[in-house]
Design a protein around this motif. Structure first.
Motif, short mmCIF file in Angstrom:
data_model
loop_
_atom_site.label_atom_id
_atom_site.label_comp_id
_atom_site.label_asym_id
_atom_site.label_seq_id
_atom_site.Cartn_x
_atom_site.Cartn_y
_atom_site.Cartn_z
N GLU A 15 0.84 -1.20 0.00
CA GLU A 15 0.00 0.00 0.00
C GLU A 15 0.87 1.25 0.00
OE1 GLU A 15 -2.21 -0.60 3.55
OE2 GLU A 15 -3.56 -2.05 2.66
N ARG A 16 1.91 1.24 0.82
CA ARG A 16 2.79 2.40 0.92
C ARG A 16 3.53 2.64 -0.39
NH1 ARG A 16 4.18 -0.24 6.09
NH2 ARG A 16 2.68 0.62 7.56
N PHE A 17 3.93 1.59 -1.08
CA PHE A 17 4.62 1.75 -2.35
C PHE A 17 3.72 2.42 -3.38
CE2 PHE A 17 5.68 0.21 -6.60
CZ PHE A 17 6.99 0.64 -6.70
N ALA A 18 2.49 1.93 -3.52
CA ALA A 18 1.56 2.53 -4.48
C ALA A 18 1.23 3.97 -4.10
CB ALA A 18 0.29 1.69 -4.57
N LEU A 19 1.12 4.23 -2.80
CA LEU A 19 0.84 5.60 -2.36
C LEU A 19 1.98 6.54 -2.69
CD1 LEU A 19 -0.89 4.87 1.04
CD2 LEU A 19 -1.91 6.09 -0.87
N ILE A 20 3.21 6.08 -2.56
CA ILE A 20 4.36 6.93 -2.88
C ILE A 20 4.41 7.23 -4.37
CG2 ILE A 20 6.90 6.92 -3.02
CD1 ILE A 20 5.83 7.71 -0.31
N VAL A 21 4.08 6.25 -5.20
CA VAL A 21 4.04 6.50 -6.65
C VAL A 21 2.96 7.53 -6.97
CG1 VAL A 21 3.52 5.43 -8.88
CG2 VAL A 21 4.99 4.25 -7.24
N GLY A 22 1.77 7.37 -6.38
CA GLY A 22 0.69 8.34 -6.59
C GLY A 22 1.03 9.71 -6.04
N LEU A 23 1.66 9.74 -4.87
CA LEU A 23 2.07 11.02 -4.29
C LEU A 23 3.09 11.74 -5.17
CD1 LEU A 23 2.42 10.29 -0.48
CD2 LEU A 23 1.26 12.23 -1.48
N GLY A 24 4.04 11.00 -5.71
CA GLY A 24 5.04 11.62 -6.59
C GLY A 24 4.41 12.21 -7.84
N ALA A 25 3.52 11.45 -8.46
CA ALA A 25 2.84 11.96 -9.67
C ALA A 25 1.96 13.16 -9.33
CB ALA A 25 2.02 10.84 -10.31
N SER A 26 1.29 13.10 -8.18
CA SER A 26 0.45 14.23 -7.76
C SER A 26 1.29 15.47 -7.51
CB SER A 26 -0.32 13.87 -6.48
OG SER A 26 -1.25 12.86 -6.71
N ALA A 27 2.42 15.28 -6.87
CA ALA A 27 3.28 16.43 -6.56
C ALA A 27 3.84 17.07 -7.83
CB ALA A 27 4.42 15.99 -5.64
N VAL A 28 4.28 16.26 -8.77
CA VAL A 28 4.79 16.80 -10.04
C VAL A 28 3.67 17.53 -10.78
CG1 VAL A 28 5.68 16.17 -12.32
CG2 VAL A 28 6.66 15.14 -10.27
N GLY A 29 2.49 16.93 -10.85
CA GLY A 29 1.36 17.59 -11.51
C GLY A 29 0.96 18.87 -10.81
N PHE A 30 0.96 18.85 -9.48
CA PHE A 30 0.61 20.04 -8.72
C PHE A 30 1.61 21.17 -8.97
CE2 PHE A 30 1.23 22.47 -4.73
CZ PHE A 30 0.01 23.14 -4.71
N LEU A 31 2.89 20.85 -8.89
CA LEU A 31 3.90 21.89 -9.06
C LEU A 31 3.92 22.45 -10.48
CD1 LEU A 31 6.75 20.34 -6.92
CD2 LEU A 31 5.27 22.26 -6.33
N LEU A 32 3.77 21.59 -11.48
CA LEU A 32 3.71 22.11 -12.85
C LEU A 32 2.42 22.91 -13.09
CD1 LEU A 32 5.16 19.12 -14.88
CD2 LEU A 32 6.19 21.36 -14.50
N GLY A 33 1.32 22.46 -12.50
CA GLY A 33 0.08 23.24 -12.60
C GLY A 33 0.21 24.60 -11.95
N MET A 34 0.91 24.66 -10.81
CA MET A 34 1.14 25.95 -10.15
C MET A 34 2.04 26.84 -11.01
SD MET A 34 -0.64 26.01 -7.44
CE MET A 34 0.03 27.34 -6.48
N ALA A 35 3.01 26.26 -11.66
CA ALA A 35 3.91 27.04 -12.52
C ALA A 35 3.19 27.57 -13.76
CB ALA A 35 5.10 26.18 -12.94
N HIS A 36 2.19 26.85 -14.23
CA HIS A 36 1.46 27.26 -15.43
C HIS A 36 0.33 28.23 -15.15
CE1 HIS A 36 2.82 23.38 -17.65
NE2 HIS A 36 3.76 24.31 -17.66
N GLY A 37 -0.03 28.47 -13.90
CA GLY A 37 -1.11 29.41 -13.64
C GLY A 37 -1.74 29.26 -12.28
N GLY A 38 -1.53 28.16 -11.62
CA GLY A 38 -2.00 28.01 -10.24
C GLY A 38 -3.41 27.50 -10.10
N LEU A 39 -3.87 27.54 -8.86
CA LEU A 39 -5.18 27.00 -8.50
C LEU A 39 -6.32 27.87 -9.00
CD1 LEU A 39 -4.34 26.01 -4.82
CD2 LEU A 39 -4.69 24.46 -6.73
#
Length: 104
Positions: free
Chosen positions: A74-98
């Motif tokens: 469970e922790r392994f899959a959560l870390i993969v999802g967290l990493g993808a979420s973080a990259v998407g969040f940070l790039l989304g913030m760089a492109h214009g934000g929330l």
């Protein structure tokens, strides 16, 4: 000969303790889906609202999932999802934000 006494956990996808974990499995699924959504939509500049919000919600659900997870899988899959979420969040913030272009 200690290896002969260990239970075979290779056949199970999520629970290595052979107990049901419905909350944890739901959190894993939500985190991975939101992570993939945030990561893929972050590749398009005009989808910054989707990527930043999906990433933020994916980070929150993944963090809570890490808090309540019980198995390594469970922790392994959560870390993969967290990493993808973080990259998407940070790039989304760089492109214009929330709220970029919606408020103000």
């Amino acid at each position: 000969m200690a290896q002969t006494l260990r239970p075979n956990t290779a056949g199970s996808l999520f629970a290595t303790d052979h107990k049901p974990h419905p909350l944890q499995h739901t959190l894993v699924a939500v985190t991975v889906i939101l992570g993939v959504t945030a990561f893929v939509s972050a590749m398009f500049h005009s989808l910054h609202l989707l990527s930043s919000w999906a990433g933020l919600i994916g980070i929150v659900t993944g963090a809570y999932g890490q808090f309540v997870s019980e198995t390594t899988r469970e922790r392994f899959a959560l870390i993969v999802g967290l990493g993808a979420s973080a990259v998407g969040f940070l790039l989304g913030m760089a492109h214009g934000g929330l709220f970029g272009g919606v408020i103000g």
